[in-house]
Design a protein around this motif. Structure first.
Motif, PDB file in Angstrom:
ATOM      1  N   VAL A  91      -7.821   7.474   2.058  1.00  0.00           N
ATOM      2  CA  VAL A  91      -6.964   6.292   2.014  1.00  0.00           C
ATOM      3  C   VAL A  91      -7.712   5.122   1.394  1.00  0.00           C
ATOM      4  CG1 VAL A  91      -5.768   4.583   3.441  1.00  0.00           C
ATOM      5  CG2 VAL A  91      -5.519   7.023   3.941  1.00  0.00           C
ATOM      6  N   THR A 150       0.834  -1.213   0.000  1.00  0.00           N
ATOM      7  CA  THR A 150       0.000   0.000   0.000  1.00  0.00           C
ATOM      8  C   THR A 150       0.860   1.251   0.000  1.00  0.00           C
ATOM      9  OG1 THR A 150      -0.354   0.403   2.388  1.00  0.00           O
ATOM     10  CG2 THR A 150      -1.757  -1.256   1.320  1.00  0.00           C
ATOM     11  N   GLU A 151       2.111   1.125  -0.404  1.00  0.00           N
ATOM     12  CA  GLU A 151       2.979   2.281  -0.542  1.00  0.00           C
ATOM     13  C   GLU A 151       3.044   2.673  -2.016  1.00  0.00           C
ATOM     14  OE1 GLU A 151       6.584   0.693   0.958  1.00  0.00           O
ATOM     15  OE2 GLU A 151       5.860   0.513   3.024  1.00  0.00           O
ATOM     16  N   LEU A 207      -3.910  13.114   7.537  1.00  0.00           N
ATOM     17  CA  LEU A 207      -3.225  12.147   6.679  1.00  0.00           C
ATOM     18  C   LEU A 207      -1.778  11.953   7.123  1.00  0.00           C
ATOM     19  CD1 LEU A 207      -4.471  13.112   3.101  1.00  0.00           C
ATOM     20  CD2 LEU A 207      -4.737  10.867   4.182  1.00  0.00           C
ATOM     21  N   SER A 256      -9.444   9.017   6.344  1.00  0.00           N
ATOM     22  CA  SER A 256      -9.721   7.586   6.217  1.00  0.00           C
ATOM     23  C   SER A 256     -10.422   7.284   4.891  1.00  0.00           C
ATOM     24  CB  SER A 256     -10.580   7.128   7.395  1.00  0.00           C
ATOM     25  OG  SER A 256     -10.909   5.766   7.301  1.00  0.00           O
ATOM     26  N   ARG A 291       1.054   9.062   2.782  1.00  0.00           N
ATOM     27  CA  ARG A 291      -0.355   9.326   2.461  1.00  0.00           C
ATOM     28  C   ARG A 291      -0.541  10.766   1.980  1.00  0.00           C
ATOM     29  NH1 ARG A 291      -0.860   4.267   1.812  1.00  0.00           N
ATOM     30  NH2 ARG A 291      -0.826   3.003   3.713  1.00  0.00           N
ATOM     31  N   TYR A 317      -3.049   2.771   7.937  1.00  0.00           N
ATOM     32  CA  TYR A 317      -3.263   4.181   8.292  1.00  0.00           C
ATOM     33  C   TYR A 317      -3.650   4.329   9.758  1.00  0.00           C
ATOM     34  CZ  TYR A 317      -5.604   8.630   8.849  1.00  0.00           C
ATOM     35  OH  TYR A 317      -5.991   9.846   9.335  1.00  0.00           O
ATOM     36  N   ALA A 373      -4.841  -0.999   3.522  1.00  0.00           N
ATOM     37  CA  ALA A 373      -4.366   0.386   3.607  1.00  0.00           C
ATOM     38  C   ALA A 373      -4.972   1.091   4.813  1.00  0.00           C
ATOM     39  CB  ALA A 373      -4.709   1.132   2.323  1.00  0.00           C
ATOM     40  N   GLU A 401       0.936  10.929  -1.768  1.00  0.00           N
ATOM     41  CA  GLU A 401       0.238  10.278  -2.870  1.00  0.00           C
ATOM     42  C   GLU A 401      -1.146  10.866  -3.133  1.00  0.00           C
ATOM     43  OE1 GLU A 401      -0.102   6.151  -1.986  1.00  0.00           O
ATOM     44  OE2 GLU A 401      -1.709   6.401  -0.522  1.00  0.00           O
ATOM     45  N   THR A 402      -1.756  11.495  -2.136  1.00  0.00           N
ATOM     46  CA  THR A 402      -3.110  12.007  -2.340  1.00  0.00           C
ATOM     47  C   THR A 402      -3.184  13.056  -3.436  1.00  0.00           C
ATOM     48  OG1 THR A 402      -3.758  11.470  -0.069  1.00  0.00           O
ATOM     49  CG2 THR A 402      -5.062  13.154  -1.215  1.00  0.00           C
ATOM     50  N   HIS A 415      -6.948   3.898  -2.667  1.00  0.00           N
ATOM     51  CA  HIS A 415      -6.360   2.585  -2.901  1.00  0.00           C
ATOM     52  C   HIS A 415      -7.218   1.748  -3.834  1.00  0.00           C
ATOM     53  CE1 HIS A 415      -3.427   3.733   0.067  1.00  0.00           C
ATOM     54  NE2 HIS A 415      -2.703   2.717  -0.366  1.00  0.00           N
TER      55      HIS A 415
END
Length: 559
Positions: free
Chosen positions: A414, A14-15, A353, A411, A360, A467, A463, A363-364, A418
């Motif tokens: 995330v 999940t990276e 985040l 949340s 997190r 988190y 993920a 990547e968002t 994903h």
């Protein structure tokens, strides 16, 4: 394999790193442009489509010549100069180049089109099966990269098929900013429009909807206004609105003559007073007329990140099909109070985040390109649930009801991003050869899931487990809530991993991905939730499995 093993392994944990995200985004953008081209081909010699595409071509050239543009999907300013005379459609030679010849449509009726990815109602859900079919066709895949990441080339040369290899994972320079026109073509809701229109054009009736094809004219008008190109174009309102993407919408019930001169749009609706609209940089346009509804956006998540449009006007912001629903609230048009409420939640989201891991926050902005506000689902009281979704044909769009607080929204991001990340990876690589049979137990669902749905749901919950564990360790103020969520998600993923990791249907890439998921799940056990929360989560999974087995005897027990 089109991604190196370390990149697949990182995604499985999940990276993600910026280069891998660029590769996934490039592939999705190229696919979207291929669908836009398929719409042009399927539309035949429709004069309105021909005129709109000619205007888009002029606007793209003007935007490239001015050297202005946007990076990462941020819409550019209105542009400087004017284009001179009112333009007219290009001749047959120009149109043939845009369409790439007069072949048949690039998709056949009955094909597996990507639909709304998934829905949630209080508890989160998982996406449906991937749509692996991409419009086929000719063209040189090696010439496509400039159409997506730079100002090079010409939008008349849209790709007819997606490349078999993605752009290089590591490039010496950042992507060249897009022209305003190309930013519009790559906007998530343009993908939603293109898929919907292509389905309509390839339906048994064969002609599609005039309203759907007319949206290309609205895109052209918005792109030309942002590039500073003078034009005059006749458009039609739909459902009481004429929407000009990235600018706003005019309340109208009929035809509208849209003109651009000297930095301003004049909207002349039949039987109404003219409305003068002034485009603003980024997103939005202002007008003194109450008939005009400007578009709005949230600021960048962090310094230097692109703004996030609040898409509460676009007609393609949700799936235009009878399948829409399933726990999602209806799309809403925000008033001033609603926008302020969203802005308040958004203002604390970056910190929420970051408390769950710096990755997190990184990547968002790369994956989130617009937000579609939704109402709460019917029967859900305020503050006691919500809904969110992603859609395969609108990569980068997040549909969500307004969360109660920044941690809840973090949340949601995330979870949903994903889904988007795995959906993009699944179109780039074949992770498994499993069929569509719905026979697997998933603790977050009451019905049997297909293998791909099980993988999607497990990935998004993995993920979330990561988190919330990081949040619990970093922020004592949210520790109790975060440990509860971590324990629940960790237990649910643990119930699905045997079926995923042990599947004979995994490809080489899929096995790398699934093994990385299992490794990440195992490492989380080094910092377990408090005993009471673990016990409650495990009891929930056992009860869910028992009830599921009673209802679905003969399905796969995941054991």
């Amino acid at each position: 394999m089109t991604l190196p093993a370390p990149a697949i392994t990182s995604l499985g944990r999940t990276e993600s790193d910026p280069a891998t995200l660029r590769t996934l985004t490039h592939d999705q953008h190229t696919r979207q442009l291929a669908v836009v081209r398929a719409v042009l081909e399927a539309a035949g010699d429709d004069p309105a489509v021909r005129e709109a595409w000619g205007l888009l071509t002029d606007a793209d050239r003007a935007g490239a010549g001015a050297g202005g543009g946007v990076a990462g999907g941020r819409t550019g300013g209105a542009g400087g100069g004017t284009g001179g005379a009112v333009r007219s459609p290009g001749g047959p030679g120009e149109w043939d180049a845009a369409r790439g010849g007069r072949g048949a449509g690039l998709a056949e009726p009955g094909a597996a089109w990507p639909g709304q990815a998934h829905r949630t109602h209080g508890r989160r859900d998982d996406v449906g099966e991937p749509a692996r079919q991409v419009p086929p066709g000719g063209g040189d895949a090696h010439d496509l990269r400039g159409q997506v990441t730079s100002d090079a080339g010409d939008i008349r040369d849209l790709p007819r098929q997606v490349p078999q290899e993605p752009s290089p994972l590591h490039t010496p320079h950042p992507p060249t900013p897009l022209t305003p026109t190309r930013a519009l073509l790559l906007h998530p809701l343009t993908g939603s429009w293109a898929w919907h229109t292509l389905r309509a054009l390839n339906s048994p009736q064969g002609n599609g909807s005039r309203r759907d094809l007319g949206y290309l004219g609205a895109l052209a008008a918005a792109g030309a206004a942002r590039a500073g190109v003078d034009f005059s174009l006749r458009l039609a309102a739909s459902d009481g609105l004429l929407v000009l993407p990235s600018l706003g919408a005019l309340r109208s019930e009929g035809g509208v003559e849209v003109r651009y001169r000297r930095g301003a749009l004049v909207l002349a609706a039949d039987g109404e007073l003219d409305v003068v609209v002034h485009p603003e940089p980024g997103v939005g346009a202002w007008s003194a007329s109450p008939a005009w509804l400007p578009a709005h956006a949230l600021p960048g998540l962090v310094a230097g990140a692109p703004i996030v449009p609040l898409e509460d006007l676009d007609p393609y912001r949700t799936a235009r099909s009878p399948r829409r629903g399933g726990g999602l609230g209806e799309p809403v048009v925000l008033d001033d109070a609603g926008r302020k409420q969203w802005a308040q939640v958004w203002s604390g989201t970056a910190a929420a985040l970051r408390a769950g891991g710096e990755g997190r926050v990184r990547e968002t902005p790369a994956l989130l390109r617009c937000l579609v506000p939704l109402a709460l689902p019917p029967g859900v009281p305020a503050g006691q649930g919500g809904c969110s979704a992603t859609r395969r044909e609108a990569f980068g769009a997040l549909l969500s009801s307004r969360p109660t607080d920044p941690v809840a929204f973090a949340s949601t991001l995330v979870h949903e991003l994903h889904h988007a990340k795995l959906a993009a990876l699944s179109t780039l690589l074949t992770l498994h050869q499993a069929g569509p049979e719905e026979r697997y137990f998933a603790p977050w669902r009451q019905d049997p899931r297909p293998f791909d749905g099980l993988l999607q749901g497990a990935y998004s919950h993995l993920a979330l487990a990561d988190y919330h564990q990081r949040l619990a360790l970093a922020d004592p103020a949210h520790a109790e809530r975060a440990w509860t969520e971590h324990a629940r998600c960790h237990a649910m993923v643990g119930a699905t991993l045997p079926a995923l990791v042990g599947s004979p249907d995994l490809t080489v890439a899929g096995r790398l991905f699934a093994d990385a998921m299992a490794g990440a799940w195992e490492r989380m056990r080094d910092h377990p939730a408090p005993r009471g929360q673990r016990a409650r989560a495990q009891a929930y999974v056992r009860a869910a499995r028992t009830l599921w087995n009673q209802r679905h005897a003969g399905a796969h027990p995941n054991e």
